[in-house]
Scaffold this active site. Structure first.
Site, short mmCIF file in Angstrom:
data_model
loop_
_atom_site.label_atom_id
_atom_site.label_comp_id
_atom_site.label_asym_id
_atom_site.label_seq_id
_atom_site.Cartn_x
_atom_site.Cartn_y
_atom_site.Cartn_z
N CYS A 80 2.27 39.85 4.93
CA CYS A 80 1.69 38.54 4.66
C CYS A 80 2.62 37.46 5.19
CB CYS A 80 1.39 38.35 3.17
SG CYS A 80 2.70 37.62 2.20
N GLU A 81 2.01 36.46 5.79
CA GLU A 81 2.81 35.42 6.44
C GLU A 81 3.40 34.43 5.43
OE1 GLU A 81 -0.01 33.81 9.18
OE2 GLU A 81 -0.59 32.17 7.83
N HIS A 82 3.01 34.54 4.17
CA HIS A 82 3.54 33.61 3.17
C HIS A 82 4.81 34.12 2.52
CE1 HIS A 82 -0.96 32.65 3.01
NE2 HIS A 82 -0.38 31.71 3.72
N HIS A 83 4.93 35.44 2.35
CA HIS A 83 6.10 36.00 1.66
C HIS A 83 6.81 37.07 2.49
CE1 HIS A 83 3.19 34.58 -1.44
NE2 HIS A 83 4.29 34.05 -1.95
N GLN B 197 -4.99 38.15 5.61
CA GLN B 197 -6.09 39.11 5.77
C GLN B 197 -7.29 38.43 6.41
OE1 GLN B 197 -6.81 41.55 2.31
NE2 GLN B 197 -8.90 41.99 2.93
N HIS C 30 -2.21 43.64 -1.68
CA HIS C 30 -1.15 42.73 -1.25
C HIS C 30 0.05 42.87 -2.18
CE1 HIS C 30 -3.48 40.12 1.65
NE2 HIS C 30 -4.42 40.90 1.14
N CYS D 164 2.55 41.09 -2.40
CA CYS D 164 2.99 39.82 -3.00
C CYS D 164 2.23 39.53 -4.29
CB CYS D 164 2.90 38.66 -2.00
SG CYS D 164 1.26 38.33 -1.37
ZN LIG Z 1 1.98 36.83 0.23
#
Ligand SMILES: [Zn+2]
Length: 208
Positions: free
Chosen positions: A97-100, A138, A166, A168
């Site tokens: 995931c590009e956020h975490h 996703q 996910h 995260c």
């Molecule tokens: Zn994430």
């Protein structure tokens, strides 16, 4: 610090717009993150970790060096006139995931209605890899896969569904276990015809 340059067409080409750091710089960054986590990057068990992480990134993020158009370039027209739905189900994938920058992983289901030839079935699995091995959401990955199919195969319709867990969500935050995120997208005949959508869902569920 300069703002990152926005890539023109991120869907099928490399997204690296800034000069690539050296291996040494990447390893130094890993040492910084180890210290930030609270450990000692100089203790014996962690000494070789930065080099291992830098090397692992080459595999985990290999998608930046891969091109969807090249993967889908070869089609077959000798299919005995077959023009009905082609479905490849349960393609496993591992993305971050590009956020975490923690993994999300699951299965992709891809279907299309051929217009002028079919693509080798293993190529659809490779196509998923091209986009999974990047920093992703996703939703973006779902769109990139179906866009690549439409751009390169020109089918009468395409359908893509991704089901993923996910990390995260399961490891941090709300710690929701066994929660699946499902995304899907339809184009062409699949977008216009509910019967085709239902047929796709039934086939993905394995009922026919
Ligand atoms: Zn994430």
């Amino acid at each position: 610090m300069d703002a990152p340059v926005k890539p023109l067409k991120p869907a099928t080409t490399s997204q690296v717009a800034l000069p690539r750091p050296t291996k040494e710089e990447a390893e130094a960054a890993v040492r910084t993150l180890i210290a930030w986590a609270g450990d000692d990057p100089n203790r014996e068990g962690l000494l070789d970790t930065p080099a291992r992480v830098a090397k692992a990134y080459g595999e985990l993020f290999a998608g930046y060096g891969q091109d969807a158009a090249a993967v889908l370039s070869k089609t077959f027209k000798e299919v005995g006139g077959y023009d009905d739905l082609v479905l490849v189900r349960d393609i496993p994938f591992y993305a971050h995931c590009e956020h975490h920058m923690v993994p999300f992983y699951g299965k992709a289901h891809i279907a299309y209605l051929p217009h002028d030839g079919v693509v080798g079935l293993s190529k659809l699995a490779r196509l998923v890899e091209v986009f999974a091995r990047r920093l992703q959401t996703q939703e973006t990955m779902t769109a990139q896969i179906i866009d690549a199919i439409n751009e390169n195969l020109g089918p009468r319709g395409a359908a893509v569904m991704l089901e993923a867990e996910h990390m995260c969500m399961t490891m941090r935050g709300i710690k929701a276990h066994d929660v699946k995120t499902v995304t899907h997208r339809f184009t062409g005949v699949f977008a216009e015809d509910r019967v085709e959508q239902d047929r796709f869902f039934a086939m993905v569920a394995g009922r026919r």
